[in-house]
Design an enzyme around this catalytic site. Sequence first.
Site, PDB file in Angstrom:
ATOM      1  CG  ASP A   6      -2.137  -0.888   1.034  1.00  0.00           C
ATOM      2  OD1 ASP A   6      -1.980  -1.921   0.369  1.00  0.00           O
ATOM      3  OD2 ASP A   6      -3.226  -0.561   1.538  1.00  0.00           O
ATOM      4  CG  ASN A   8      -6.287  -5.376  -3.823  1.00  0.00           C
ATOM      5  OD1 ASN A   8      -7.287  -4.663  -3.938  1.00  0.00           O
ATOM      6  ND2 ASN A   8      -6.324  -6.553  -3.229  1.00  0.00           N
ATOM      7  CG  ASP A  18      -9.170  -5.553  16.055  1.00  0.00           C
ATOM      8  OD1 ASP A  18     -10.243  -6.182  16.059  1.00  0.00           O
ATOM      9  OD2 ASP A  18      -8.748  -4.909  15.078  1.00  0.00           O
ATOM     10  CD  GLU A  76      -9.715 -10.487  10.592  1.00  0.00           C
ATOM     11  OE1 GLU A  76     -10.586 -10.219  11.451  1.00  0.00           O
ATOM     12  OE2 GLU A  76      -8.840  -9.676  10.235  1.00  0.00           O
ATOM     13  CG  HIS A  98      -4.355 -11.059  11.910  1.00  0.00           C
ATOM     14  ND1 HIS A  98      -4.009  -9.767  12.124  1.00  0.00           N
ATOM     15  CD2 HIS A  98      -5.698 -11.037  11.724  1.00  0.00           C
ATOM     16  CE1 HIS A  98      -5.077  -8.994  12.059  1.00  0.00           C
ATOM     17  NE2 HIS A  98      -6.111  -9.749  11.811  1.00  0.00           N
ATOM     18  NE  ARG A  99      -6.192  -7.755  15.459  1.00  0.00           N
ATOM     19  CZ  ARG A  99      -5.033  -7.125  15.359  1.00  0.00           C
ATOM     20  NH1 ARG A  99      -4.018  -7.506  16.100  1.00  0.00           N
ATOM     21  NH2 ARG A  99      -4.871  -6.134  14.517  1.00  0.00           N
ATOM     22  CE  LYS A 115      -6.676  -8.666   7.126  1.00  0.00           C
ATOM     23  NZ  LYS A 115      -8.056  -8.882   7.473  1.00  0.00           N
TER      24      LYS A 115
END
Length: 663
Positions: A52, A95, A321, A349, A395-396, A423
């Site tokens: 990004d 993307n 999160d 997720e 991921h978490r 991620k």
Amino acid sequence: MFSTAFLDLPPLQGASGTVTLPGSKSISNRVLLLSALCQGTTVVHDLLDSDDTRVMLAALRQLGCGVQVDGTTVTITGLGGRTWPTEAIEFFMGNAGTAMRPLTAALAVQGGDFTLKGVPRMHERPIGDLVDALRELGCAIDYLGNEGYPPLHIGQPKLQLDKPIPVRGDVSSQFLTALLMALPLAAQDRAITIEVVGELISKPYIEITLNLLARYGIAVERQGWERFVIPAGSRYQSPGSIHVEADASSASYFIALGAIAQGSGIRIQGVGADSIQGDIRFMDAAAQMGAKITSGPNWLEIQRGAWPLKGITLDCNHIPDAAMTLAVMALYADGPTTLRNIASWRVKETDRIAAMATESRKLGATVEEGPDWITIHPLPSDKWQRASIHTYDDHRVAMCFSLAAFNADQVPVRIEDPKCVAKTFPDYFEALFSVAHTAAHNIPVICIDGPTASGKGTLASRVSAQLGYHYLDSGALYRVTAHAALQAGLTLETADEAAIAELARCLPVCFEGEQVLLNNVDVTDAIRSEQGGMNASKVSVLPAVRQALVDLQHSFQRLPGLLADGRDMGTVIFPEAPLKVFLTASAGQRAERRHKQLILKGFSANIDALRADLEARDARDTSRSVAPLKPAQDALQLDNSSLTIEASVEQVMVWWQSRQVFG
Ligand code: DC
């Protein structure tokens, strides 16, 4: 990054040291765009290097910004006060959502002849709500493909700024962020009002935007979460230099680590208590459970305080999160912990309430759950079970449960699909291993010993790749020692034993993938020759040389584990290794394989001569007085004369898994 099918974490005992966390993605791209829009030069420190940010930097260069990249420091010379490009420009946005949305808004408000495209997936990601809002204020935007999706063309706007600009808040907060960052361009002589339609989601991200705008001299007036007013006369001003904060949610694992692990404390570099990210409030919850936390500009230090930790009841709506990390801390508490107001966990997720409950139960914990809450009871010692943690491509979940490896019962924890951490934090486990420690006997070593050309190296490196373990090719150390000795003008005989041992004790050797460097010079080919093997065999007979290499070999035993191949791995160097394999193949087979290898590499070779050499080497390695080649008493023999490499790998994996049973 670990891209293995699973990663077995040995029982961990403590942690100390510093971790530097990767920069936050959302802050990185906001800072780049704001630096580009203001006048003057901004030095951006600790920028995240990701797809990004690369896309954003490329676009800014195309617009004529000065962009100088020096590692993670990027210097941007802004466009403010300079001529805006009038020629047609086509931007490729890949993307990168965090580049596409705000750039579209800024380009559309300023106007030009711009085309924005991306990869096919980008052309499936909706942008209609943002385009509607921009059209409402007079921007000229056309869809070049499907209505509502990129690619887009941007022309010259006729801005109408008298009435409030409506933008939907319930789809993505990125649309509002894009407008907030672009509209100061048009607010020179009048205030501009944005009105949010629908309930605004992801408010903490809007806070980040407002905070950063303030750093760039734009004081947005927020009226509840419905109206945002950009005051008349707003002008972007470079802060001169700015640090991109590390991701605060990623910091939660290391805050928890400091609270759980014994040691001299954990320092987190890159984010401090004054962070503009909502998840930093995790530190208050961690402190409530017992963590001792101090902070300064851009850093946090955490130490174990109360132990066991204290169970808490907490409304976690503001840190959805990071709150998952509390669920694992709860296993180490003195009473139950209840996390409330976490309905959003159900639609992330994966269903995170179900996932945390199921996986904690596998470890032995008692857990209750409801539609928007979870209660985790602590796990007393002698109740921890070996568990294989399923990670649901989340991921978490993977990062949280790595903290279970500090359990009082010293059982290992298996994390399935560890690469899902990519991620947000591709090197999470590397960072964990860089600060975590444990007794050597907890770090598994698999030894593969055997005669020359039995295929030990291939087998050991393949198994190490499947397990994510380190790899020690001990033969290479003897080869390098012989090479260094000859270079130093020594003979490989007893007469020079002391001098060679001295060389070996501080051998400046370094392994980089397949390459072996001696004093930073690539000696791979030199030591891999037949002669190199023969020379190695000669120095390996000298007891002082063997002794000199012991510490170096032990230093390879690092988290999460080691595959070691050689002659005496199981008998001398790692006698406590939980799995020892003695690999053999007939002399005829070995000579044939070596012959094939040499021919493939373009060398001429004679099978009979090779076989004679192999046998001579085996004879010397087997008959020497110190650490002769022989199977350890508890070694499992594997004759691979008629096995493929895959079959041998499979056999070793089966043996290993049968010793590492996870429930
Ligand atoms: O595995 P290799 O062919 O690279 O080993 C070269 C020589 O080094 C071997 O003939 C004997 C010696 N060696 C040793 O004595 N002990 C080890 N652990 C590994 C190799």
